[in-house]
Motif scaffolding. Structure first.
Motif, PDB file in Angstrom:
ATOM      1  N   PHE A  43     -16.499 -45.356 120.903  1.00  0.00           N
ATOM      2  CA  PHE A  43     -16.518 -46.611 121.249  1.00  0.00           C
ATOM      3  C   PHE A  43     -15.402 -47.465 120.576  1.00  0.00           C
ATOM      4  O   PHE A  43     -15.271 -47.297 119.346  1.00  0.00           O
ATOM      5  CB  PHE A  43     -18.021 -47.212 121.026  1.00  0.00           C
ATOM      6  N   MET A  44     -15.194 -48.537 121.278  1.00  0.00           N
ATOM      7  CA  MET A  44     -14.016 -49.182 120.532  1.00  0.00           C
ATOM      8  C   MET A  44     -13.837 -50.676 121.347  1.00  0.00           C
ATOM      9  O   MET A  44     -14.141 -50.743 122.451  1.00  0.00           O
ATOM     10  CB  MET A  44     -12.683 -48.760 120.714  1.00  0.00           C
ATOM     11  N   VAL A  45     -12.925 -51.637 120.803  1.00  0.00           N
ATOM     12  CA  VAL A  45     -12.675 -52.763 121.581  1.00  0.00           C
ATOM     13  C   VAL A  45     -11.160 -52.673 121.999  1.00  0.00           C
ATOM     14  O   VAL A  45     -10.230 -52.379 120.972  1.00  0.00           O
ATOM     15  CB  VAL A  45     -12.853 -54.089 120.846  1.00  0.00           C
ATOM     16  N   ILE A  46     -10.749 -52.670 123.514  1.00  0.00           N
ATOM     17  CA  ILE A  46      -9.397 -52.626 123.619  1.00  0.00           C
ATOM     18  C   ILE A  46      -9.022 -53.953 124.175  1.00  0.00           C
ATOM     19  O   ILE A  46      -9.532 -54.248 125.013  1.00  0.00           O
ATOM     20  CB  ILE A  46      -9.268 -51.638 124.639  1.00  0.00           C
ATOM     21  N   GLU A  47      -7.718 -54.498 123.429  1.00  0.00           N
ATOM     22  CA  GLU A  47      -7.329 -55.708 123.960  1.00  0.00           C
ATOM     23  C   GLU A  47      -5.887 -55.487 124.373  1.00  0.00           C
ATOM     24  O   GLU A  47      -5.158 -54.987 123.728  1.00  0.00           O
ATOM     25  CB  GLU A  47      -7.307 -56.752 122.746  1.00  0.00           C
ATOM     26  N   ASN A  48      -5.799 -56.221 125.678  1.00  0.00           N
ATOM     27  CA  ASN A  48      -4.440 -56.352 126.171  1.00  0.00           C
ATOM     28  C   ASN A  48      -3.957 -57.821 126.166  1.00  0.00           C
ATOM     29  O   ASN A  48      -4.206 -58.611 126.784  1.00  0.00           O
ATOM     30  CB  ASN A  48      -4.702 -56.139 127.922  1.00  0.00           C
ATOM     31  N   THR A  49      -3.167 -57.590 125.208  1.00  0.00           N
ATOM     32  CA  THR A  49      -2.422 -59.181 124.689  1.00  0.00           C
ATOM     33  C   THR A  49      -1.243 -59.305 125.435  1.00  0.00           C
ATOM     34  O   THR A  49      -0.604 -60.433 125.179  1.00  0.00           O
ATOM     35  CB  THR A  49      -2.217 -59.323 123.067  1.00  0.00           C
ATOM     36  N   GLY A  50      -0.957 -58.557 126.240  1.00  0.00           N
ATOM     37  CA  GLY A  50       0.404 -58.738 127.261  1.00  0.00           C
ATOM     38  C   GLY A  50       0.409 -59.681 128.294  1.00  0.00           C
ATOM     39  O   GLY A  50      -0.835 -59.961 128.537  1.00  0.00           O
ATOM     40  N   PRO A  51       1.321 -59.986 128.993  1.00  0.00           N
ATOM     41  CA  PRO A  51       1.368 -60.727 130.191  1.00  0.00           C
ATOM     42  C   PRO A  51       1.019 -60.094 131.361  1.00  0.00           C
ATOM     43  O   PRO A  51       0.790 -60.642 132.668  1.00  0.00           O
ATOM     44  CB  PRO A  51       2.752 -61.559 130.239  1.00  0.00           C
ATOM     45  N   GLU A  52       0.826 -58.860 131.231  1.00  0.00           N
ATOM     46  CA  GLU A  52       0.758 -57.884 132.708  1.00  0.00           C
ATOM     47  C   GLU A  52      -0.706 -57.177 132.394  1.00  0.00           C
ATOM     48  O   GLU A  52      -0.814 -56.668 131.566  1.00  0.00           O
ATOM     49  CB  GLU A  52       1.767 -56.949 132.890  1.00  0.00           C
ATOM     50  N   PRO A  53      -1.314 -57.003 133.515  1.00  0.00           N
ATOM     51  CA  PRO A  53      -2.757 -56.122 133.537  1.00  0.00           C
ATOM     52  C   PRO A  53      -2.209 -54.662 133.386  1.00  0.00           C
ATOM     53  O   PRO A  53      -1.294 -54.256 133.799  1.00  0.00           O
ATOM     54  CB  PRO A  53      -3.082 -56.557 135.181  1.00  0.00           C
ATOM     55  N   ASP A  54      -3.198 -53.987 132.675  1.00  0.00           N
ATOM     56  CA  ASP A  54      -3.068 -52.527 132.809  1.00  0.00           C
ATOM     57  C   ASP A  54      -4.341 -51.769 132.821  1.00  0.00           C
ATOM     58  O   ASP A  54      -5.236 -52.492 133.614  1.00  0.00           O
ATOM     59  CB  ASP A  54      -2.802 -52.176 131.049  1.00  0.00           C
ATOM     60  N   ARG A  55      -4.462 -50.363 132.811  1.00  0.00           N
ATOM     61  CA  ARG A  55      -5.521 -49.737 133.010  1.00  0.00           C
ATOM     62  C   ARG A  55      -5.484 -48.458 132.172  1.00  0.00           C
ATOM     63  O   ARG A  55      -4.583 -47.809 131.884  1.00  0.00           O
ATOM     64  CB  ARG A  55      -5.612 -49.207 134.525  1.00  0.00           C
ATOM     65  N   LEU A  56      -6.706 -48.104 131.331  1.00  0.00           N
ATOM     66  CA  LEU A  56      -6.889 -47.246 130.770  1.00  0.00           C
ATOM     67  C   LEU A  56      -7.182 -45.875 131.645  1.00  0.00           C
ATOM     68  O   LEU A  56      -8.482 -46.073 132.384  1.00  0.00           O
ATOM     69  CB  LEU A  56      -7.982 -47.367 129.779  1.00  0.00           C
ATOM     70  N   ILE A  57      -6.239 -45.105 132.148  1.00  0.00           N
ATOM     71  CA  ILE A  57      -6.659 -44.089 132.948  1.00  0.00           C
ATOM     72  C   ILE A  57      -6.851 -42.879 132.364  1.00  0.00           C
ATOM     73  O   ILE A  57      -7.565 -41.934 133.165  1.00  0.00           O
ATOM     74  CB  ILE A  57      -5.317 -43.992 133.762  1.00  0.00           C
ATOM     75  N   ASP A  58      -6.721 -42.413 131.284  1.00  0.00           N
ATOM     76  CA  ASP A  58      -7.331 -41.187 130.867  1.00  0.00           C
ATOM     77  C   ASP A  58      -7.536 -41.017 129.267  1.00  0.00           C
ATOM     78  O   ASP A  58      -6.930 -42.066 128.427  1.00  0.00           O
ATOM     79  CB  ASP A  58      -5.994 -39.932 130.988  1.00  0.00           C
ATOM     80  N   VAL A  59      -8.063 -39.898 128.856  1.00  0.00           N
ATOM     81  CA  VAL A  59      -8.271 -39.850 127.256  1.00  0.00           C
ATOM     82  C   VAL A  59      -8.273 -38.234 126.878  1.00  0.00           C
ATOM     83  O   VAL A  59      -8.434 -37.572 127.664  1.00  0.00           O
ATOM     84  CB  VAL A  59      -9.637 -40.409 126.971  1.00  0.00           C
ATOM     85  N   ARG A  60      -7.549 -38.063 125.931  1.00  0.00           N
ATOM     86  CA  ARG A  60      -7.540 -36.550 125.423  1.00  0.00           C
ATOM     87  C   ARG A  60      -7.940 -36.578 123.865  1.00  0.00           C
ATOM     88  O   ARG A  60      -7.653 -37.324 123.290  1.00  0.00           O
ATOM     89  CB  ARG A  60      -6.091 -36.219 125.568  1.00  0.00           C
ATOM     90  N   SER A  61      -8.358 -35.259 123.531  1.00  0.00           N
ATOM     91  CA  SER A  61      -8.638 -35.164 122.323  1.00  0.00           C
ATOM     92  C   SER A  61      -8.868 -33.552 122.206  1.00  0.00           C
ATOM     93  O   SER A  61      -9.598 -33.040 123.107  1.00  0.00           O
ATOM     94  CB  SER A  61      -9.935 -35.815 121.715  1.00  0.00           C
ATOM     95  N   ASP A  62      -8.478 -33.048 121.018  1.00  0.00           N
ATOM     96  CA  ASP A  62      -8.787 -31.570 120.786  1.00  0.00           C
ATOM     97  C   ASP A  62     -10.228 -31.259 120.012  1.00  0.00           C
ATOM     98  O   ASP A  62     -10.747 -30.152 119.862  1.00  0.00           O
ATOM     99  CB  ASP A  62      -7.711 -30.951 119.545  1.00  0.00           C
ATOM    100  N   VAL A  63     -11.021 -32.322 119.932  1.00  0.00           N
ATOM    101  CA  VAL A  63     -12.253 -32.376 119.204  1.00  0.00           C
ATOM    102  C   VAL A  63     -13.338 -31.594 120.226  1.00  0.00           C
ATOM    103  O   VAL A  63     -14.247 -31.086 119.921  1.00  0.00           O
ATOM    104  CB  VAL A  63     -12.746 -33.637 118.751  1.00  0.00           C
ATOM    105  N   ALA A  64     -13.128 -31.594 121.574  1.00  0.00           N
ATOM    106  CA  ALA A  64     -14.060 -31.068 122.571  1.00  0.00           C
ATOM    107  C   ALA A  64     -13.456 -30.405 123.614  1.00  0.00           C
ATOM    108  O   ALA A  64     -12.287 -30.744 123.914  1.00  0.00           O
ATOM    109  CB  ALA A  64     -15.004 -32.380 122.991  1.00  0.00           C
ATOM    110  N   ALA A  65     -14.270 -29.660 124.426  1.00  0.00           N
ATOM    111  CA  ALA A  65     -13.792 -28.763 125.409  1.00  0.00           C
ATOM    112  C   ALA A  65     -13.301 -29.722 126.670  1.00  0.00           C
ATOM    113  O   ALA A  65     -12.197 -29.497 127.374  1.00  0.00           O
ATOM    114  CB  ALA A  65     -14.632 -27.679 125.959  1.00  0.00           C
ATOM    115  N   LYS A  66     -14.066 -30.743 126.833  1.00  0.00           N
ATOM    116  CA  LYS A  66     -13.854 -31.774 127.894  1.00  0.00           C
ATOM    117  C   LYS A  66     -14.013 -33.385 127.310  1.00  0.00           C
ATOM    118  O   LYS A  66     -14.792 -33.663 126.640  1.00  0.00           O
ATOM    119  CB  LYS A  66     -14.622 -31.479 129.042  1.00  0.00           C
ATOM    120  N   VAL A  67     -12.982 -34.213 127.554  1.00  0.00           N
ATOM    121  CA  VAL A  67     -12.909 -35.212 127.192  1.00  0.00           C
ATOM    122  C   VAL A  67     -12.949 -36.284 128.572  1.00  0.00           C
ATOM    123  O   VAL A  67     -11.923 -36.139 129.020  1.00  0.00           O
ATOM    124  CB  VAL A  67     -11.723 -35.889 126.189  1.00  0.00           C
TER     125      VAL A  67
END
Length: 158
Positions: A43-67
Motif C-alpha cells: 500500500f502507498m500514496v502515489i502522487e503525480n506532481t507533473g503537468p501530464e497525466p500518467d498511469r501505473l500499468i505494471d508492478v514487479r517484485s522477486d518476493v512472490a511468484a506473481k505480482v
C-alpha cells in the motif's frame, strides 16, 4: 551560422519533447494478513506532481511468484471481490492515488519467503510515461488502518 542553426534545432527538440509525469511514492508499507500467509500486499500514496497525466500499468517484485495490481469490487450483499486491474491505475496530473487496504493495492501471490517485520521488499512500479521506479518498501505487519479494512476472502461483519 551553422552553430546558430544547430542551437535552434536543439531548442526546437527540447520544446517538442513531451512533458514527463513526475511521480513520488510516500507512506508505503507491505504486509500479510497473518504470519506464514502465501499472499501479501503493498500500500502507498502515489502522487503525480507533473503537468501530464500518467498511469501505473505494471508492478514487479522477486518476493512472490506473481505480482499484480488489484482492487476490490462490491458484488452487492456485503460481498467484495478482489480483481486484477489489467489497465492499471490512472494518475491525473497534479493528483494523488492512494493504494489502501480494501481498495486498490499491489498483490503478492505465492510469497517465496515470509514477510518479516522491519525488513524491506524491493518493488518496481512501471508507469506508462514516467517509466520504471524501484522502491524499497518496509514490511509493517502491525500497521492498522481504520478505513477500508478487509481481509481477502472475508466479508464485512456487522
Amino acid at each position: 551560422m551553422t552553430q546558430t542553426m544547430m542551437f535552434a534545432g536543439f531548442a526546437a527538440l527540447m520544446l517538442a519533447a513531451p512533458a514527463m509525469a513526475e511521480i513520488t511514492v510516500t507512506d508505503a508499507y507491505v504486509r500479510s494478513a497473518m504470519p506464514g500467509a502465501p499472499t501479501g500486499a503493498a500500500f502507498m500514496v502515489i502522487e503525480n506532481t507533473g503537468p501530464e497525466p500518467d498511469r501505473l500499468i505494471d508492478v514487479r517484485s522477486d518476493v512472490a511468484a506473481k505480482v499484480e495490481l488489484h482492487t476490490h469490487l462490491d458484488q452487492g450483499g456485503g460481498v467484495m471481490k478482489m480483481v486484477h486491474v489489467e489497465e492499471g491505475f490512472a494518475l491525473p496530473a497534479g493528483d494523488v492515488h492512494r493504494l489502501a487496504r480494501g481498495g486498490d493495492h499491489v498483490m503478492f501471490m505465492g510469497l517465496k519467503q515470509p514477510l518479516v517485520q522491519g525488513e524491506t521488499v524491493t518493488v518496481t512500479l512501471v508507469f506508462e510515461k514516467a517509466g520504471e521506479r524501484v522502491v524499497e518498501i518496509p514490511v509493517d505487519l502491525d500497521r492498522q488502518e481504520s478505513h477500508g479494512m478487509m481481509q481477502h476472502g472475508m466479508t464485512p461483519s456487522n
